[in-house]
Design a protein around this motif. Structure first.
Motif, PDB file in Angstrom:
ATOM      1  N   ALA A 160      -9.680 -28.146 -11.634  1.00  0.00           N
ATOM      2  CA  ALA A 160      -9.769 -27.666 -13.011  1.00  0.00           C
ATOM      3  C   ALA A 160     -11.089 -26.928 -13.212  1.00  0.00           C
ATOM      4  O   ALA A 160     -12.163 -27.451 -12.880  1.00  0.00           O
ATOM      5  N   GLY A 161     -11.031 -25.721 -13.723  1.00  0.00           N
ATOM      6  CA  GLY A 161     -12.227 -24.934 -13.974  1.00  0.00           C
ATOM      7  C   GLY A 161     -12.854 -24.325 -12.740  1.00  0.00           C
ATOM      8  O   GLY A 161     -13.878 -23.644 -12.837  1.00  0.00           O
ATOM      9  N   ALA A 162     -12.252 -24.532 -11.569  1.00  0.00           N
ATOM     10  CA  ALA A 162     -12.822 -24.030 -10.317  1.00  0.00           C
ATOM     11  C   ALA A 162     -12.347 -22.610 -10.032  1.00  0.00           C
ATOM     12  O   ALA A 162     -11.395 -22.113 -10.624  1.00  0.00           O
ATOM     13  N   SER A 163     -13.032 -21.963  -9.093  1.00  0.00           N
ATOM     14  CA  SER A 163     -12.670 -20.605  -8.697  1.00  0.00           C
ATOM     15  C   SER A 163     -12.670 -20.486  -7.181  1.00  0.00           C
ATOM     16  O   SER A 163     -13.316 -21.273  -6.479  1.00  0.00           O
ATOM     17  N   SER A 164     -11.932 -19.520  -6.671  1.00  0.00           N
ATOM     18  CA  SER A 164     -11.905 -19.218  -5.244  1.00  0.00           C
ATOM     19  C   SER A 164     -11.890 -17.706  -5.062  1.00  0.00           C
ATOM     20  O   SER A 164     -11.324 -16.973  -5.887  1.00  0.00           O
ATOM     21  N   THR A 165     -12.487 -17.261  -3.962  1.00  0.00           N
ATOM     22  CA  THR A 165     -12.505 -15.850  -3.609  1.00  0.00           C
ATOM     23  C   THR A 165     -11.629 -15.635  -2.381  1.00  0.00           C
ATOM     24  O   THR A 165     -11.760 -16.341  -1.380  1.00  0.00           O
ATOM     25  N   PHE A 166     -10.744 -14.652  -2.472  1.00  0.00           N
ATOM     26  CA  PHE A 166      -9.802 -14.355  -1.399  1.00  0.00           C
ATOM     27  C   PHE A 166     -10.093 -12.966  -0.827  1.00  0.00           C
ATOM     28  O   PHE A 166     -10.394 -12.036  -1.564  1.00  0.00           O
ATOM     29  N   THR A 167      -9.984 -12.851   0.484  1.00  0.00           N
ATOM     30  CA  THR A 167     -10.088 -11.560   1.150  1.00  0.00           C
ATOM     31  C   THR A 167      -8.798 -11.294   1.890  1.00  0.00           C
ATOM     32  O   THR A 167      -8.422 -12.054   2.791  1.00  0.00           O
ATOM     33  N   LEU A 168      -8.109 -10.236   1.484  1.00  0.00           N
ATOM     34  CA  LEU A 168      -6.879  -9.803   2.145  1.00  0.00           C
ATOM     35  C   LEU A 168      -7.239  -8.709   3.137  1.00  0.00           C
ATOM     36  O   LEU A 168      -7.763  -7.662   2.766  1.00  0.00           O
ATOM     37  N   TYR A 169      -6.962  -8.945   4.412  1.00  0.00           N
ATOM     38  CA  TYR A 169      -7.193  -7.964   5.467  1.00  0.00           C
ATOM     39  C   TYR A 169      -5.884  -7.217   5.732  1.00  0.00           C
ATOM     40  O   TYR A 169      -4.827  -7.849   5.836  1.00  0.00           O
ATOM     41  N   TRP A 170      -5.955  -5.897   5.823  1.00  0.00           N
ATOM     42  CA  TRP A 170      -4.750  -5.123   6.112  1.00  0.00           C
ATOM     43  C   TRP A 170      -5.006  -4.150   7.258  1.00  0.00           C
ATOM     44  O   TRP A 170      -6.136  -3.745   7.514  1.00  0.00           O
ATOM     45  N   TYR A 171      -3.924  -3.791   7.944  1.00  0.00           N
ATOM     46  CA  TYR A 171      -4.039  -2.948   9.142  1.00  0.00           C
ATOM     47  C   TYR A 171      -2.693  -2.271   9.392  1.00  0.00           C
ATOM     48  O   TYR A 171      -1.646  -2.913   9.333  1.00  0.00           O
ATOM     49  N   TRP A 172      -2.741  -0.965   9.642  1.00  0.00           N
ATOM     50  CA  TRP A 172      -1.538  -0.248  10.063  1.00  0.00           C
ATOM     51  C   TRP A 172      -1.543  -0.225  11.586  1.00  0.00           C
ATOM     52  O   TRP A 172      -2.293   0.511  12.207  1.00  0.00           O
ATOM     53  N   ASP A 173      -0.719  -1.072  12.194  1.00  0.00           N
ATOM     54  CA  ASP A 173      -0.659  -1.193  13.647  1.00  0.00           C
ATOM     55  C   ASP A 173      -0.041   0.075  14.232  1.00  0.00           C
ATOM     56  O   ASP A 173       1.136   0.370  13.983  1.00  0.00           O
ATOM     57  N   PRO A 174      -0.789   0.831  15.054  1.00  0.00           N
ATOM     58  CA  PRO A 174      -0.285   2.113  15.569  1.00  0.00           C
ATOM     59  C   PRO A 174       0.580   1.977  16.816  1.00  0.00           C
ATOM     60  O   PRO A 174       1.104   2.970  17.317  1.00  0.00           O
ATOM     61  N   ASP A 175       0.732   0.752  17.327  1.00  0.00           N
ATOM     62  CA  ASP A 175       1.390   0.553  18.623  1.00  0.00           C
ATOM     63  C   ASP A 175       2.802  -0.026  18.498  1.00  0.00           C
ATOM     64  O   ASP A 175       3.335  -0.564  19.462  1.00  0.00           O
ATOM     65  N   VAL A 176       3.399   0.080  17.312  1.00  0.00           N
ATOM     66  CA  VAL A 176       4.732  -0.492  17.118  1.00  0.00           C
ATOM     67  C   VAL A 176       5.825   0.559  17.183  1.00  0.00           C
ATOM     68  O   VAL A 176       6.790   0.436  17.930  1.00  0.00           O
ATOM     69  N   SER A 177       5.693   1.628  16.401  1.00  0.00           N
ATOM     70  CA  SER A 177       6.749   2.649  16.387  1.00  0.00           C
ATOM     71  C   SER A 177       6.178   4.016  16.032  1.00  0.00           C
ATOM     72  O   SER A 177       5.932   4.314  14.862  1.00  0.00           O
ATOM     73  N   ASP A 178       5.986   4.859  17.044  1.00  0.00           N
ATOM     74  CA  ASP A 178       5.557   6.238  16.801  1.00  0.00           C
ATOM     75  C   ASP A 178       6.577   6.974  15.941  1.00  0.00           C
ATOM     76  O   ASP A 178       6.220   7.764  15.052  1.00  0.00           O
ATOM     77  N   GLU A 179       7.865   6.711  16.196  1.00  0.00           N
ATOM     78  CA  GLU A 179       8.921   7.416  15.477  1.00  0.00           C
ATOM     79  C   GLU A 179       8.862   7.107  13.981  1.00  0.00           C
ATOM     80  O   GLU A 179       8.920   8.028  13.148  1.00  0.00           O
ATOM     81  N   ASN A 180       8.733   5.829  13.626  1.00  0.00           N
ATOM     82  CA  ASN A 180       8.674   5.459  12.207  1.00  0.00           C
ATOM     83  C   ASN A 180       7.431   6.018  11.536  1.00  0.00           C
ATOM     84  O   ASN A 180       7.484   6.506  10.399  1.00  0.00           O
ATOM     85  N   ASP A 181       6.292   5.934  12.239  1.00  0.00           N
ATOM     86  CA  ASP A 181       5.043   6.440  11.680  1.00  0.00           C
ATOM     87  C   ASP A 181       5.135   7.929  11.384  1.00  0.00           C
ATOM     88  O   ASP A 181       4.692   8.412  10.329  1.00  0.00           O
ATOM     89  N   THR A 182       5.715   8.676  12.329  1.00  0.00           N
ATOM     90  CA  THR A 182       5.818  10.122  12.159  1.00  0.00           C
ATOM     91  C   THR A 182       6.757  10.483  11.006  1.00  0.00           C
ATOM     92  O   THR A 182       6.453  11.352  10.184  1.00  0.00           O
ATOM     93  N   LYS A 183       7.904   9.794  10.923  1.00  0.00           N
ATOM     94  CA  LYS A 183       8.836  10.058   9.829  1.00  0.00           C
ATOM     95  C   LYS A 183       8.196   9.771   8.467  1.00  0.00           C
ATOM     96  O   LYS A 183       8.402  10.518   7.503  1.00  0.00           O
ATOM     97  N   ALA A 184       7.427   8.695   8.403  1.00  0.00           N
ATOM     98  CA  ALA A 184       6.779   8.332   7.139  1.00  0.00           C
ATOM     99  C   ALA A 184       5.836   9.433   6.678  1.00  0.00           C
ATOM    100  O   ALA A 184       5.825   9.818   5.501  1.00  0.00           O
ATOM    101  N   GLY A 185       5.039   9.961   7.619  1.00  0.00           N
ATOM    102  CA  GLY A 185       4.102  11.015   7.266  1.00  0.00           C
ATOM    103  C   GLY A 185       4.777  12.326   6.932  1.00  0.00           C
ATOM    104  O   GLY A 185       4.421  12.998   5.961  1.00  0.00           O
TER     105      GLY A 185
END
Length: 206
Positions: free
Chosen positions: A154-179
């Motif tokens: 009750a009355g407490a707080s927390s700090t969260f850090t969300l790390y994100w990353y676009w992994d380039p080694d999964v699908s060249d085809e999907n990455d290219t289509k998206a762009g």
């Protein structure tokens, strides 16, 4: 996993416009007048008298360096050193920090989940720290990302850090289509809170 080489000359083609949106729990201040006004799930008042065993929904606030989440139409989750806050590309990563404050008079348990709009299934993955301690410590796709049964006083707080990353080694085809098609990627953060002593009742705030 085999490594794939990427030509940096494709970066302007692969760079993708970003937008982000959020859904998070807000406790209604007024009791709905009719059943049609009820939120999804069972409605509980946002307060109870001291010592009462009547379940009630928690109150909590969420904010980042830009201010309260409720004052922002989009969160600046994907800001990065390469493109700023408007674009990302394969191999780009970053962090997003936010704060949760339990303004209820009792301990609260909460869950955090992610979901995404990702037309070409690019490999965006995430980790999460709470107060510098890993909560999700392996790279995880948004739709598989789930933190449950976290406790905050009750009355407490927390700090969260969300790390994100676009992994380039999964699908060249999907990455290219998206762009090439100017895909817009959207991430949703959902946080649900429950008063800890009533958690078995599975109370859900809107």
């Amino acid at each position: 996993m085999s490594k794939k080489k990427k030509s940096f000359i494709l970066l302007p083609i692969l760079a993708m416009l970003l937008s982000s949106c959020t859904i998070y729990s807000i406790v209604p201040e007024d009791t709905p007048e009719t059943s049609e006004d009820l939120p999804t799930g069972e409605y509980f008042p946002s307060e109870s008298e001291e010592g009462s065993d009547t379940p009630y929904a928690p109150t909590f606030t969420l904010s980042d360096e830009g201010g309260s989440w409720s004052d922002q139409s989009n969160l600046n989750i994907f800001n990065n050193d390469t493109f700023g806050s408007t674009m990302i590309a394969p191999g780009v990563s970053g962090t997003y920090t936010f704060n949760l404050v339990n303004t209820s008079k009792d301990e609260m348990t909460f869950s955090i989940s992610l979901s995404e709009e990702n037309e070409y299934d690019i490999a965006m993955v995430y980790k999460l720290d709470r107060d510098n301690t890993p909560v999700v410590d392996t790279w995880t796709r948004a739709n598989d990302f789930k933190v449950e049964k976290e406790l905050i006083g009750a009355g407490a707080s927390s700090t969260f850090t969300l790390y994100w990353y676009w992994d380039p080694d999964v699908s060249d085809e999907n990455d290219t289509k998206a762009g090439q098609n100017g895909m817009v990627y959207s991430l949703t953060i959902t946080i649900d809170g429950y008063i800890a002593k009533f958690d078995d009742d599975k109370m859900t705030s809107m």
